[in-house]
Design a protein around this motif. Structure first.
Motif, mmCIF file in Angstrom:
data_model
loop_
_atom_site.group_PDB
_atom_site.id
_atom_site.type_symbol
_atom_site.label_atom_id
_atom_site.label_comp_id
_atom_site.label_asym_id
_atom_site.label_seq_id
_atom_site.Cartn_x
_atom_site.Cartn_y
_atom_site.Cartn_z
ATOM 1 N N SER A 37 -14.220 2.810 -9.154
ATOM 2 C CA SER A 37 -15.013 1.938 -8.296
ATOM 3 C C SER A 37 -15.642 0.815 -9.102
ATOM 4 O O SER A 37 -15.992 0.985 -10.275
ATOM 5 C CB SER A 37 -16.109 2.754 -7.610
ATOM 6 N N GLY B 214 -5.203 0.634 -2.279
ATOM 7 C CA GLY B 214 -6.019 -0.408 -1.670
ATOM 8 C C GLY B 214 -5.329 -1.728 -1.815
ATOM 9 O O GLY B 214 -4.257 -1.833 -2.410
ATOM 10 N N PRO B 215 -5.898 -2.789 -1.302
ATOM 11 C CA PRO B 215 -5.247 -4.101 -1.382
ATOM 12 C C PRO B 215 -5.195 -4.600 -2.807
ATOM 13 O O PRO B 215 -6.189 -4.565 -3.525
ATOM 14 C CB PRO B 215 -6.144 -4.997 -0.519
ATOM 15 N N ALA B 216 -4.024 -5.051 -3.231
ATOM 16 C CA ALA B 216 -3.898 -5.649 -4.557
ATOM 17 C C ALA B 216 -4.409 -7.074 -4.518
ATOM 18 O O ALA B 216 -4.493 -7.702 -3.467
ATOM 19 C CB ALA B 216 -2.442 -5.627 -5.019
ATOM 20 N N SER C 270 -8.440 0.965 -6.362
ATOM 21 C CA SER C 270 -7.224 0.473 -5.707
ATOM 22 C C SER C 270 -5.977 1.184 -6.212
ATOM 23 O O SER C 270 -4.900 1.005 -5.648
ATOM 24 C CB SER C 270 -7.079 -1.042 -5.932
ATOM 25 N N ARG D 293 -8.356 -0.125 -12.506
ATOM 26 C CA ARG D 293 -8.115 -0.188 -11.067
ATOM 27 C C ARG D 293 -8.273 1.167 -10.377
ATOM 28 O O ARG D 293 -8.188 1.261 -9.159
ATOM 29 C CB ARG D 293 -6.706 -0.740 -10.819
ATOM 30 N N PRO E 127 -6.647 -6.147 -8.802
ATOM 31 C CA PRO E 127 -7.223 -5.828 -7.517
ATOM 32 C C PRO E 127 -8.642 -5.295 -7.677
ATOM 33 O O PRO E 127 -8.931 -4.554 -8.608
ATOM 34 C CB PRO E 127 -6.287 -4.774 -6.950
ATOM 35 N N HIS E 128 -9.514 -5.642 -6.765
ATOM 36 C CA HIS E 128 -10.896 -5.142 -6.817
ATOM 37 C C HIS E 128 -11.257 -4.551 -5.475
ATOM 38 O O HIS E 128 -10.725 -4.925 -4.451
ATOM 39 C CB HIS E 128 -11.867 -6.277 -7.148
ATOM 40 N N ALA F 109 0.854 -1.186 0.000
ATOM 41 C CA ALA F 109 0.000 0.000 0.000
ATOM 42 C C ALA F 109 0.893 1.240 0.000
ATOM 43 O O ALA F 109 1.868 1.314 0.743
ATOM 44 C CB ALA F 109 -0.909 -0.002 1.217
ATOM 45 N N LEU G 211 -0.648 2.510 -5.393
ATOM 46 C CA LEU G 211 -1.594 1.550 -4.821
ATOM 47 C C LEU G 211 -2.211 2.145 -3.563
ATOM 48 O O LEU G 211 -1.507 2.462 -2.605
ATOM 49 C CB LEU G 211 -0.891 0.235 -4.490
#
Length: 339
Positions: A278, A329-331, A294, A275, A338-339, A251, A327
């Motif tokens: 939303s 958000g979580p990959a 993300s 990515r 990543p979503h 992150a 990045l």
């Protein structure tokens, strides 16, 4: 794939071939700085080449560990020599950039802070006639970035059907006269195998109508570009490599991409855009968990171009498109979006 640590190469006396001026160097450093200033930061140069960008990163960030990947063993030798002062902070790896997850696993590194890709053919490969990349110099038709494996340009030219040659030249070279060039190649190879880059360049030139030869640079430029992309599987490799790199980021980690071909840039733009938005239902007052963006896009107006001053000093910056993202958000892990 194998890890080329400095100790393995330090006895080699390699005289540097090719002149290397890193493209958009200061802007790359500026974009990577927030991620690489973090304690214990790890940076991946996915296209090490002659090590110009890598050397600048190591100099600017005394605590960064660098992982440098390149499929070209000759480039690795030169980069090893160039970066010898930083031998305690580098891992040089003979690998294609889509193999990053396997490289990190072998090194015992879970996530990284920065990744840089400088796509396309390197200064070393362009400047040396014996590699067969340059249409202005005579050499065997090789064009492999990794000369230890894979099909050569000569094998493609002498074995692909007219239809397949046309497809390669039209798609990868955006060549309007792809069909005429492919027909000429097939006709000439029935007389004798085509093995010379100079002969192929002349054949391409003669296949293009004279009015079209007067603009756009060397008439064989697009054909040689297309063959190089086909030989090295550059676009399919890039489609795998960029998601792998995003998946390897911590992150706050950042990825910077320099591309020189419209199709490379199209892949980069699409991967980043997917990515950066939303994935949740439209109209909800709050973002559902796991559906937010993300990536945060970092480059102004999509892709950034080189300035006139940089192009004047370094003509290879003429067609560059720079994109970068962070990045947030979580990959999804290497190879997954990543979503």
């Amino acid at each position: 794939m194998g890890i080329w640590r400095y100790e393995r190469l330090k006895e080699e006396k390699v005289e540097l071939r090719g002149k290397h001026v890193p493209v958009l160097l200061e802007r790359c450093l500026e974009l990577l700085r927030p991620a690489l200033d973090r304690p214990g930061a790890v940076h991946v140069d996915g296209t090490l080449g002659l090590g110009g960008h890598a050397e600048a990163v190591l100099e600017a960030h005394p605590h960064v560990t660098l992982i440098g990947l390149d499929r070209d063993t000759e480039a690795l030798s030169h980069a090893s020599q160039r970066l010898s002062a930083y031998r305690d902070r580098i891992h040089l790896v003979h690998a294609v950039y889509d193999e990053l997850p396997e490289v990190l696993e072998k090194l015992g590194i879970a996530k990284v802070d920065g990744v840089l890709f400088d796509l396309g053919v390197s200064s070393l490969q362009l400047d040396e006639a014996d590699r067969g990349f340059a249409y202005a110099q005579d050499a065997p038709l090789d064009m492999r970035m990794d000369q230890t494996r894979g099909i050569t340009a000569g094998e493609i030219v002498n074995s692909y059907s007219a239809a397949d040659l046309t497809r390669v030249l039209r798609v990868y070279g955006e060549e309007k006269f792809a069909g005429r060039i492919a027909a000429a190649i097939v006709r000439e190879r029935t007389k004798a195998p085509i093995t010379s880059s100079a002969f192929l360049a002349e054949l391409v030139r003669d296949s293009i109508p004279a009015p079209a030869r007067r603009t756009g640079g060397h008439p064989a430029k697009r054909t040689f570009q297309a063959l190089r992309i086909e030989v090295n599987g550059e676009l399919s490799t890039w489609e795998r490599a960029l998601p792998n790199a995003i998946g390897a980021l911590k992150a706050g980690g950042r990825v910077v991409v320099l591309s020189y071909h419209s199709l490379e840039d199209k892949i980069t733009k699409a991967a980043f855009a997917a990515r950066a938005k939303s994935t949740g239902p439209i109209g909800l007052p709050v973002e559902l968990p796991g559906t937010g963006p993300s990536l945060k896009l970092l480059t102004r107006g999509g892709a950034e171009l080189a300035s006139d001053a940089e192009i004047a000093a370094n003509p290879r910056a003429t067609s560059v498109r720079l994109r970068a993202a962070e990045l947030i958000g979580p990959a999804g892990g290497p190879g997954k979006a990543p979503h």
